[in-house]
Design an enzyme around this catalytic site. Structure first.
Site, PDB file in Angstrom:
ATOM      1  N   LYS A   7       8.343  -8.143  -3.506  1.00 10.13           N
ATOM      2  CA  LYS A   7       8.968  -6.890  -4.423  1.00 10.13           C
ATOM      3  C   LYS A   7      10.458  -7.917  -5.175  1.00 10.13           C
ATOM      4  CE  LYS A   7       7.110  -3.055  -4.354  1.00 10.13           C
ATOM      5  NZ  LYS A   7       6.348  -2.410  -5.435  1.00 10.13           N
ATOM      6  N   THR A  33       5.028   9.252   1.122  1.00 13.36           N
ATOM      7  CA  THR A  33       3.861   9.234   0.435  1.00 13.36           C
ATOM      8  C   THR A  33       2.669   9.221   1.309  1.00 13.36           C
ATOM      9  OG1 THR A  33       3.668   6.878   0.068  1.00 13.36           O
ATOM     10  CG2 THR A  33       4.872   8.062  -1.402  1.00 13.36           C
ATOM     11  N   ASN A  41       4.003  -0.297 -13.437  1.00 14.25           N
ATOM     12  CA  ASN A  41       3.352  -1.330 -12.546  1.00 14.25           C
ATOM     13  C   ASN A  41       3.838  -0.578 -11.257  1.00 14.25           C
ATOM     14  OD1 ASN A  41       1.509  -3.500 -13.981  1.00 14.25           O
ATOM     15  ND2 ASN A  41       3.830  -4.066 -14.768  1.00 14.25           N
ATOM     16  N   ASP A  99      -6.410   3.169 -11.074  1.00 11.41           N
ATOM     17  CA  ASP A  99      -6.110   3.171  -9.741  1.00 11.41           C
ATOM     18  C   ASP A  99      -7.402   2.171  -9.196  1.00 11.41           C
ATOM     19  OD1 ASP A  99      -4.447   4.358  -7.365  1.00 11.41           O
ATOM     20  OD2 ASP A  99      -6.411   3.723  -6.760  1.00 11.41           O
ATOM     21  N   ASP A 116      -8.606  -2.749 -10.487  1.00 10.92           N
ATOM     22  CA  ASP A 116      -8.351  -3.817  -9.592  1.00 10.92           C
ATOM     23  C   ASP A 116      -7.020  -4.688 -10.177  1.00 10.92           C
ATOM     24  OD1 ASP A 116      -7.807  -5.716  -7.692  1.00 10.92           O
ATOM     25  OD2 ASP A 116      -9.929  -6.081  -7.295  1.00 10.92           O
ATOM     26  N   VAL A 117      -5.906  -4.360  -9.817  1.00  8.34           N
ATOM     27  CA  VAL A 117      -4.985  -5.356 -10.537  1.00  8.34           C
ATOM     28  C   VAL A 117      -5.011  -6.665  -9.968  1.00  8.34           C
ATOM     29  CG1 VAL A 117      -3.240  -3.180 -10.631  1.00  8.34           C
ATOM     30  CG2 VAL A 117      -3.334  -4.751  -8.613  1.00  8.34           C
ATOM     31  N   TYR A 166       6.541  -8.174   2.415  1.00  9.05           N
ATOM     32  CA  TYR A 166       6.499  -7.383   1.343  1.00  9.05           C
ATOM     33  C   TYR A 166       7.696  -7.280   0.472  1.00  9.05           C
ATOM     34  CZ  TYR A 166       6.812  -2.399  -0.605  1.00  9.05           C
ATOM     35  OH  TYR A 166       7.086  -1.309  -1.478  1.00  9.05           O
TER      36      TYR A 166
END
Length: 252
Positions: A161, A192, A91, A40, A66-67, A157
Site C-alpha cells: 500500500k 467487509t 483501483n 472483479d 484479473d488485475v 501489505y
C-alpha cells in the site's frame, strides 16, 4: 446552499468491485449518475453487483478482470475504448495476509504485492491512455493507513500500500497536464467480508479506544470520499492521500 454530485455522462470502472469497499464505490458512483463497470476477478460476483445497480434504476455492466493479468487489462481497456472511453478509475482490488512477518512465507507477500501494488500498476497502465483520450479524468487508488503509518502483522501489505501511495504521487506529477488527477484514499479498518475474521478478535472497548469516532469504517464511508475525488468538487486536488479512518491515524 446544497451541493449535488452529478456524474451523468461519465464512465467509471472499479476493480475489486464484487464485494466490500469496491462494491461500495461502484454503488455510490452509480447513484451519482455514472455508468459503472463493475470489475472483479470473480465475474459472478461482479454480475451480482451490476444486476443490483441496474435493478435500482442505474447503469452498470460487469466484467471479469484479473488485475495481475496484462492480457486481461488490455482487453478491458480495448472494450472501454469501444464503448466511448473512460473518465473515472478506482483501483480497489487487493489481498492481505494478516500475520507477523517472521511467520510469513514468500508466496504470502508475493501475492499481496502482485495484486495490491502490481494490479494497480497494470490496470492503470492499460486504462490511462483511454482516460487521456477521453479528455482526462480522475484516478482514485485505494491505499491504507497500514501504508501511511504502519500496522502490526501487516508489514507486507503495508509495503504494497505504501507503493500505491508513491505511485499515486508520481503519476499525478506526470499527467496533470493531460487533465488526469490522481489521488489516494487511505482507509482505516473497514467492515467487509475479508475483514470479518479479524474484527471478531477485537473487543468493542478496543475499537472505541483506537478510533476517536468510536467505530470501524463502513464501505460507504470510503466510497463517499471516492465520490468526492471523482467529482468536479475536487477539480484542483491531485497527488493527495486522504485518510478516512475515523481518526485512527491520529492515535498512537
Amino acid at each position: 446552499m446544497s451541493v449535488v454530485v452529478d456524474l451523468s455522462g461519465r464512465r467509471a470502472l472499479v476493480t475489486g468491485a464484487g464485494s466490500g469497499i469496491g462494491r461500495g464505490c461502484a454503488e455510490v458512483l452509480a447513484s451519482a449518475g455514472a455508468s459503472v463497470v463493475v470489475a472483479d476477478v470473480r465475474e459472478d460476483m461482479a454480475d451480482e453487483v451490476a444486476r443490483e445497480i441496474v435493478d435500482d434504476g442505474r447503469v452498470a455492466t460487469a466484467v471479469g478482470l484479473d488485475v495481475t493479468s496484462w492480457d486481461d487489462a488490455r482487453q478491458v481497456a480495448n472494450d472501454q475504448e469501444q464503448e466511448g472511453g473512460l473518465h473515472i478509475l478506482v483501483n480497489c482490488a487487493a489481498t492481505w495476509t494478516i500475520a507477523p512477518f517472521v511467520q510469513m512465507e514468500p508466496p504470502n507477500w508475493e501475492r499481496d504485492v502482485a495484486v495490491t501494488l502490481g494490479g494497480t500498476l497494470t490496470t492503470t497502465r492499460a486504462l490511462l491512455p483511454v482516460i487521456i483520450a477521453a479528455g482526462g479524468g480522475s484516478i482514485i487508488n485505494i491505499g491504507s493507513d497500514a501504508g501511511r503509518v504502519g500496522e502490526r502483522n501487516q508489514a507486507a501489505y503495508g509495503a504494497a500500500k505504501a507503493g500505491v501511495i508513491g505511485f499515486t504521487k508520481g503519476l499525478a506529477m506526470e499527467h496533470g497536464r493531460d487533465g488526469v488527477r490522481v489521488n489516494c484514499v487511505a482507509p482505516g479498518l473497514t467492515r467487509t467480508p475479508s475483514s470479518e475474521a479479524f474484527l471478531e478478535q477485537m473487543r468493542p472497548e478496543d475499537i472505541r479506544r483506537a478510533y476517536p469516532l468510536g467505530r470501524v469504517g463502513r464501505p460507504d464511508d470510503i466510497a463517499n470520499a471516492v465520490l468526492f475525488l471523482a467529482s468536479d468538487l475536487s477539480d484542483w486536488v491531485t497527488g493527495q492521500v486522504l485518510s478516512v479512518s475515523g481518526g485512527y491515524s491520529m492515535v498512537g
